[in-house]
Design a protein around this motif. Sequence first.
Motif, PDB file in Angstrom:
ATOM      1  N   LEU A  10      27.273 -66.539 108.296  1.00 35.12           N
ATOM      2  CA  LEU A  10      27.157 -65.993 106.932  1.00 35.12           C
ATOM      3  C   LEU A  10      28.283 -66.518 106.044  1.00 35.12           C
ATOM      4  CD1 LEU A  10      26.123 -62.310 107.749  1.00 35.12           C
ATOM      5  CD2 LEU A  10      24.683 -64.024 106.653  1.00 35.12           C
ATOM      6  N   ASN A  11      29.467 -66.654 106.622  1.00 35.56           N
ATOM      7  CA  ASN A  11      30.571 -67.215 105.837  1.00 35.56           C
ATOM      8  C   ASN A  11      30.276 -68.661 105.442  1.00 35.56           C
ATOM      9  OD1 ASN A  11      32.764 -65.466 105.087  1.00 35.56           O
ATOM     10  ND2 ASN A  11      33.057 -65.086 107.263  1.00 35.56           N
ATOM     11  N   ASN A  12      29.623 -69.404 106.330  1.00 33.20           N
ATOM     12  CA  ASN A  12      29.238 -70.777 105.965  1.00 33.20           C
ATOM     13  C   ASN A  12      28.258 -70.757 104.795  1.00 33.20           C
ATOM     14  OD1 ASN A  12      30.791 -71.845 107.983  1.00 33.20           O
ATOM     15  ND2 ASN A  12      29.094 -72.045 109.441  1.00 33.20           N
ATOM     16  N   GLN A  13      27.346 -69.794 104.812  1.00 30.43           N
ATOM     17  CA  GLN A  13      26.364 -69.708 103.718  1.00 30.43           C
ATOM     18  C   GLN A  13      27.043 -69.297 102.405  1.00 30.43           C
ATOM     19  OE1 GLN A  13      23.345 -70.858 104.145  1.00 30.43           O
ATOM     20  NE2 GLN A  13      22.794 -70.534 101.994  1.00 30.43           N
ATOM     21  N   ILE A  14      28.079 -68.479 102.504  1.00 31.39           N
ATOM     22  CA  ILE A  14      28.849 -68.112 101.303  1.00 31.39           C
ATOM     23  C   ILE A  14      29.401 -69.391 100.659  1.00 31.39           C
ATOM     24  CG2 ILE A  14      31.033 -67.030 100.552  1.00 31.39           C
ATOM     25  CD1 ILE A  14      30.338 -64.720 102.530  1.00 31.39           C
ATOM     26  N   ALA A  15      29.918 -70.288 101.486  1.00 29.04           N
ATOM     27  CA  ALA A  15      30.457 -71.550 100.962  1.00 29.04           C
ATOM     28  C   ALA A  15      29.340 -72.416 100.356  1.00 29.04           C
ATOM     29  CB  ALA A  15      31.187 -72.305 102.071  1.00 29.04           C
ATOM     30  N   VAL A  16      28.169 -72.411 100.996  1.00 33.89           N
ATOM     31  CA  VAL A  16      27.035 -73.203 100.472  1.00 33.89           C
ATOM     32  C   VAL A  16      26.631 -72.701  99.077  1.00 33.89           C
ATOM     33  CG1 VAL A  16      24.550 -73.669 100.807  1.00 33.89           C
ATOM     34  CG2 VAL A  16      26.119 -73.903 102.734  1.00 33.89           C
ATOM     35  N   GLU A  17      26.551 -71.384  98.923  1.00 31.57           N
ATOM     36  CA  GLU A  17      26.143 -70.818  97.623  1.00 31.57           C
ATOM     37  C   GLU A  17      27.226 -71.078  96.559  1.00 31.57           C
ATOM     38  OE1 GLU A  17      23.141 -69.754  97.235  1.00 31.57           O
ATOM     39  OE2 GLU A  17      22.511 -69.249  99.258  1.00 31.57           O
ATOM     40  N   MET A  52      25.779 -65.215  92.059  1.00 31.90           N
ATOM     41  CA  MET A  52      25.211 -63.919  92.453  1.00 31.90           C
ATOM     42  C   MET A  52      24.722 -63.986  93.916  1.00 31.90           C
ATOM     43  SD  MET A  52      22.095 -62.193  92.738  1.00 31.90           S
ATOM     44  CE  MET A  52      20.804 -62.944  91.738  1.00 31.90           C
ATOM     45  N   HIS A  53      24.104 -65.113  94.305  1.00 31.83           N
ATOM     46  CA  HIS A  53      23.669 -65.270  95.704  1.00 31.83           C
ATOM     47  C   HIS A  53      24.882 -65.180  96.642  1.00 31.83           C
ATOM     48  CE1 HIS A  53      19.988 -67.943  94.416  1.00 31.83           C
ATOM     49  NE2 HIS A  53      19.933 -66.713  93.937  1.00 31.83           N
ATOM     50  N   MET A  54      25.988 -65.800  96.196  1.00 25.33           N
ATOM     51  CA  MET A  54      27.207 -65.788  97.011  1.00 25.33           C
ATOM     52  C   MET A  54      27.758 -64.362  97.127  1.00 25.33           C
ATOM     53  SD  MET A  54      30.899 -67.354  96.111  1.00 25.33           S
ATOM     54  CE  MET A  54      31.090 -66.077  94.892  1.00 25.33           C
ATOM     55  N   LEU A  55      27.828 -63.659  95.978  1.00 26.97           N
ATOM     56  CA  LEU A  55      28.397 -62.303  95.978  1.00 26.97           C
ATOM     57  C   LEU A  55      27.590 -61.336  96.837  1.00 26.97           C
ATOM     58  CD1 LEU A  55      29.459 -61.829  92.246  1.00 26.97           C
ATOM     59  CD2 LEU A  55      30.953 -61.979  94.239  1.00 26.97           C
ATOM     60  N   LYS A  56      26.285 -61.514  96.794  1.00 29.03           N
ATOM     61  CA  LYS A  56      25.406 -60.660  97.604  1.00 29.03           C
ATOM     62  C   LYS A  56      25.767 -60.808  99.092  1.00 29.03           C
ATOM     63  CE  LYS A  56      20.382 -60.011  97.297  1.00 29.03           C
ATOM     64  NZ  LYS A  56      20.098 -58.906  96.392  1.00 29.03           N
ATOM     65  N   LEU A  57      26.038 -62.035  99.512  1.00 26.62           N
ATOM     66  CA  LEU A  57      26.438 -62.294 100.899  1.00 26.62           C
ATOM     67  C   LEU A  57      27.828 -61.719 101.196  1.00 26.62           C
ATOM     68  CD1 LEU A  57      25.146 -65.936 101.090  1.00 26.62           C
ATOM     69  CD2 LEU A  57      24.644 -64.256 102.856  1.00 26.62           C
ATOM     70  N   HIS A  67      34.400 -59.889 107.623  1.00 27.47           N
ATOM     71  CA  HIS A  67      35.339 -60.254 106.552  1.00 27.47           C
ATOM     72  C   HIS A  67      34.798 -61.509 105.869  1.00 27.47           C
ATOM     73  CE1 HIS A  67      39.744 -61.343 105.293  1.00 27.47           C
ATOM     74  NE2 HIS A  67      38.906 -61.288 104.282  1.00 27.47           N
ATOM     75  N   ALA A  68      34.328 -61.327 104.632  1.00 23.48           N
ATOM     76  CA  ALA A  68      33.813 -62.477 103.865  1.00 23.48           C
ATOM     77  C   ALA A  68      34.987 -63.337 103.423  1.00 23.48           C
ATOM     78  CB  ALA A  68      33.033 -61.974 102.657  1.00 23.48           C
ATOM     79  N   LYS A  69      34.877 -64.642 103.683  1.00 24.82           N
ATOM     80  CA  LYS A  69      35.987 -65.560 103.366  1.00 24.82           C
ATOM     81  C   LYS A  69      35.656 -66.423 102.149  1.00 24.82           C
ATOM     82  CE  LYS A  69      37.921 -64.665 107.563  1.00 24.82           C
ATOM     83  NZ  LYS A  69      36.861 -64.613 108.529  1.00 24.82           N
ATOM     84  N   VAL A  70      36.685 -66.658 101.353  1.00 26.70           N
ATOM     85  CA  VAL A  70      36.527 -67.544 100.182  1.00 26.70           C
ATOM     86  C   VAL A  70      37.172 -68.868 100.563  1.00 26.70           C
ATOM     87  CG1 VAL A  70      37.147 -67.874  97.763  1.00 26.70           C
ATOM     88  CG2 VAL A  70      36.573 -65.589  98.597  1.00 26.70           C
ATOM     89  N   SER A  71      36.364 -69.926 100.573  1.00 28.18           N
ATOM     90  CA  SER A  71      36.909 -71.204 101.047  1.00 28.18           C
ATOM     91  C   SER A  71      37.043 -72.227  99.917  1.00 28.18           C
ATOM     92  CB  SER A  71      36.028 -71.761 102.163  1.00 28.18           C
ATOM     93  OG  SER A  71      34.702 -71.763 101.751  1.00 28.18           O
ATOM     94  N   ALA A  72      37.753 -73.301 100.191  1.00 29.66           N
ATOM     95  CA  ALA A  72      37.924 -74.386  99.208  1.00 29.66           C
ATOM     96  C   ALA A  72      36.579 -75.081  98.989  1.00 29.66           C
ATOM     97  CB  ALA A  72      38.937 -75.385  99.743  1.00 29.66           C
ATOM     98  N   LEU A  73      36.394 -75.608  97.787  1.00 28.02           N
ATOM     99  CA  LEU A  73      35.130 -76.276  97.467  1.00 28.02           C
ATOM    100  C   LEU A  73      35.389 -77.742  97.127  1.00 28.02           C
ATOM    101  CD1 LEU A  73      33.670 -73.541  95.106  1.00 28.02           C
ATOM    102  CD2 LEU A  73      33.080 -73.923  97.497  1.00 28.02           C
ATOM    103  N   GLU A  74      34.343 -78.539  97.349  1.00 29.17           N
ATOM    104  CA  GLU A  74      34.416 -79.961  96.963  1.00 29.17           C
ATOM    105  C   GLU A  74      34.185 -80.089  95.462  1.00 29.17           C
ATOM    106  OE1 GLU A  74      31.508 -82.711  98.722  1.00 29.17           O
ATOM    107  OE2 GLU A  74      31.748 -81.449 100.508  1.00 29.17           O
ATOM    108  N   ALA A  75      34.865 -81.042  94.840  1.00 25.51           N
ATOM    109  CA  ALA A  75      34.588 -81.280  93.416  1.00 25.51           C
ATOM    110  C   ALA A  75      33.209 -81.930  93.293  1.00 25.51           C
ATOM    111  CB  ALA A  75      35.650 -82.180  92.830  1.00 25.51           C
ATOM    112  N   PRO A  76      32.339 -81.374  92.456  1.00 26.26           N
ATOM    113  CA  PRO A  76      31.018 -81.992  92.305  1.00 26.26           C
ATOM    114  C   PRO A  76      31.119 -83.240  91.429  1.00 26.26           C
ATOM    115  CG  PRO A  76      31.190 -80.015  90.939  1.00 26.26           C
ATOM    116  CD  PRO A  76      32.496 -80.154  91.659  1.00 26.26           C
TER     117      PRO A  76
END
Length: 170
Positions: A10-17, A52-57, A67-76
């Motif tokens: 689920l944490n991986n999906q949080i990063a995807v969203e 919103m999809h991320m927050l729901k997760l 524990h929902a984790k906030v991870s670093a993101l790639e620059a688009p």
Amino acid sequence: MLSPIIEEALNNQIAVEAQSSQVYLSMASWAEVLGFEGVAQFMYAHSDEERMHMLKLVKFVNERGGHAKVSALEAPPKEFGSFKEMFQELFNHEVKVSACINDLIDICLQQKDYATHNFLQWYVSEQIEEEALARNILDKIKLIGDDKGGFYLFDNDIKQLITADTTQQP
Ligand code: FEO
């Protein structure tokens, strides 16, 4: 209670969203700089929807004792070639997100986590809608071709496609 395997998935999906929200924000900014107000509004709204999809997760993971984790993101990317290429990219991105949701559902079944499986059904329906919307927009762009007047109308029409989901709280 979430198992560590489900929590990590689920944490991986949080990063995807979160990454999806970043990509669409960059698309919105690019369209806005080019003066395409409708496309920009659509992409800003889509970016909010992904958040919103991320927050729901995030809320689900924490409510279930994880524990929902906030991870670093790639620059688009900052630029997207043409609108056709940009919407193709959006479509491809959504297909990848759908695959991630399907993998997540497989893990839930393997782990016999039926509560998370049930929670994820919302995402399954959402992905069907998002892929259909992206495909619909791409079809319109293909019809317009190089017609500048057609694109002007499209920029106006796309505002109608901004979904009500963006105003919903997770
Ligand atoms: Fe949240 Fe468009 O995937």
